[in-house]
Design a protein around this motif. Structure first.
Motif, PDB file in Angstrom:
ATOM      1  N   GLU A   1       0.908  -1.207  -0.098  1.00 54.05           N
ATOM      2  CA  GLU A   1      -0.143  -0.002   0.017  1.00 54.05           C
ATOM      3  C   GLU A   1       0.947   1.324  -0.026  1.00 54.05           C
ATOM      4  OE1 GLU A   1      -3.363   0.264  -0.619  1.00 54.05           O
ATOM      5  OE2 GLU A   1      -3.176  -1.934  -0.630  1.00 54.05           O
TER       6      GLU A   1
ATOM      7  N   LYS B   1       2.283   1.735  -3.581  1.00 53.46           N
ATOM      8  CA  LYS B   1       0.922   2.192  -4.594  1.00 53.46           C
ATOM      9  C   LYS B   1       0.990   3.730  -4.287  1.00 53.46           C
ATOM     10  CE  LYS B   1      -2.278  -0.225  -3.562  1.00 53.46           C
ATOM     11  NZ  LYS B   1      -3.667  -1.141  -3.611  1.00 53.46           N
ATOM     12  N   ALA B   2       1.177   4.229  -2.882  1.00 58.60           N
ATOM     13  CA  ALA B   2       0.966   5.511  -2.598  1.00 58.60           C
ATOM     14  C   ALA B   2       2.166   6.363  -3.237  1.00 58.60           C
ATOM     15  CB  ALA B   2       0.915   5.896  -0.927  1.00 58.60           C
ATOM     16  N   GLU B   3       3.136   5.998  -3.111  1.00 61.27           N
ATOM     17  CA  GLU B   3       4.485   6.411  -3.755  1.00 61.27           C
ATOM     18  C   GLU B   3       4.599   6.632  -5.131  1.00 61.27           C
ATOM     19  OE1 GLU B   3       7.974   8.807  -3.405  1.00 61.27           O
ATOM     20  OE2 GLU B   3       6.618   7.928  -1.578  1.00 61.27           O
ATOM     21  N   LEU B   4       4.012   5.496  -5.870  1.00 62.77           N
ATOM     22  CA  LEU B   4       3.745   5.617  -7.111  1.00 62.77           C
ATOM     23  C   LEU B   4       2.903   6.733  -7.559  1.00 62.77           C
ATOM     24  CD1 LEU B   4       3.763   1.848  -8.012  1.00 62.77           C
ATOM     25  CD2 LEU B   4       5.659   3.363  -8.622  1.00 62.77           C
ATOM     26  N   ARG B   5       1.838   6.771  -6.824  1.00 61.64           N
ATOM     27  CA  ARG B   5       0.754   7.821  -7.110  1.00 61.64           C
ATOM     28  C   ARG B   5       1.483   9.240  -7.055  1.00 61.64           C
ATOM     29  NH1 ARG B   5      -2.931   4.248  -4.740  1.00 61.64           N
ATOM     30  NH2 ARG B   5      -2.555   5.509  -2.649  1.00 61.64           N
ATOM     31  N   ILE B   6       2.264   9.395  -5.866  1.00 61.25           N
ATOM     32  CA  ILE B   6       2.934  10.807  -5.796  1.00 61.25           C
ATOM     33  C   ILE B   6       3.735  11.023  -6.785  1.00 61.25           C
ATOM     34  CG2 ILE B   6       4.457  11.725  -4.187  1.00 61.25           C
ATOM     35  CD1 ILE B   6       3.192  10.197  -1.724  1.00 61.25           C
ATOM     36  N   ARG B   7       4.426  10.071  -7.460  1.00 62.90           N
ATOM     37  CA  ARG B   7       5.246  10.460  -8.323  1.00 62.90           C
ATOM     38  C   ARG B   7       4.773  10.237  -9.617  1.00 62.90           C
ATOM     39  NH1 ARG B   7      10.944   9.476  -7.014  1.00 62.90           N
ATOM     40  NH2 ARG B   7      10.936   9.389  -4.548  1.00 62.90           N
ATOM     41  N   GLY B   8       3.394  10.220  -9.831  1.00 63.00           N
ATOM     42  CA  GLY B   8       2.557  10.299 -11.108  1.00 63.00           C
ATOM     43  C   GLY B   8       2.797   9.126 -12.013  1.00 63.00           C
ATOM     44  N   THR B   9       2.611   8.212 -11.255  1.00 60.82           N
ATOM     45  CA  THR B   9       2.664   6.596 -11.975  1.00 60.82           C
ATOM     46  C   THR B   9       1.867   5.774 -11.049  1.00 60.82           C
ATOM     47  OG1 THR B   9       3.823   4.998 -13.342  1.00 60.82           O
ATOM     48  CG2 THR B   9       4.850   5.831 -11.156  1.00 60.82           C
ATOM     49  N   SER B  10       1.568   4.565 -11.619  1.00 62.35           N
ATOM     50  CA  SER B  10       0.861   3.552 -11.100  1.00 62.35           C
ATOM     51  C   SER B  10       1.462   2.039 -11.528  1.00 62.35           C
ATOM     52  CB  SER B  10      -0.521   3.665 -11.395  1.00 62.35           C
ATOM     53  OG  SER B  10      -0.659   3.395 -12.849  1.00 62.35           O
TER      54      SER B  10
ATOM     55  N   GLN C   1       0.473   1.520 -15.029  1.00 60.87           N
ATOM     56  CA  GLN C   1       1.318   2.081 -16.082  1.00 60.87           C
ATOM     57  C   GLN C   1       2.739   1.135 -16.109  1.00 60.87           C
ATOM     58  OE1 GLN C   1       0.783   4.722 -18.085  1.00 60.87           O
ATOM     59  NE2 GLN C   1       2.791   3.759 -18.994  1.00 60.87           N
TER      60      GLN C   1
END
Length: 80
Positions: free
Chosen positions: A13, A16-25, A28
């Motif tokens: 989790e 996933k949060a860190e990926l969202r912060i960095r603009g990806t997922s 992607q």
């Protein structure tokens, strides 16, 4: 395939949060690698191993695979 622990699920989790912060997922990254979303989820939850996926996830969050996956050297189910 191993069963994830609560710590594994919590780490997933946070990933996933860190990926969202960095603009990806995860989605992607799975498209970029040409693998299924579920493959990234299995690796992210530490249920399976894939050095290729672990490296891609670590790169996406600016970490080394060893830091992102402290059990990097342990044996486990390995995906190509």
């Amino acid at each position: 395939m191993r069963t994830p622990t609560k710590a594994d699920l919590d780490a997933h989790e946070r990933l996933k949060a860190e990926l969202r912060i960095r603009g990806t997922s995860l989605a992607q990254i799975s498209r970029d690698l040409g693998v299924s979303d579920s493959a990234l989820t299995l690796v992210g939850k530490r249920m399976c191993r894939s050095q290729r996926i672990e490296k891609a996830l670590a790169l996406a969050v600016g970490a080394s695979p060893e830091d992102l996956f402290p059990d990097f050297q342990e044996e486990g189910a390995i995906m190509a």
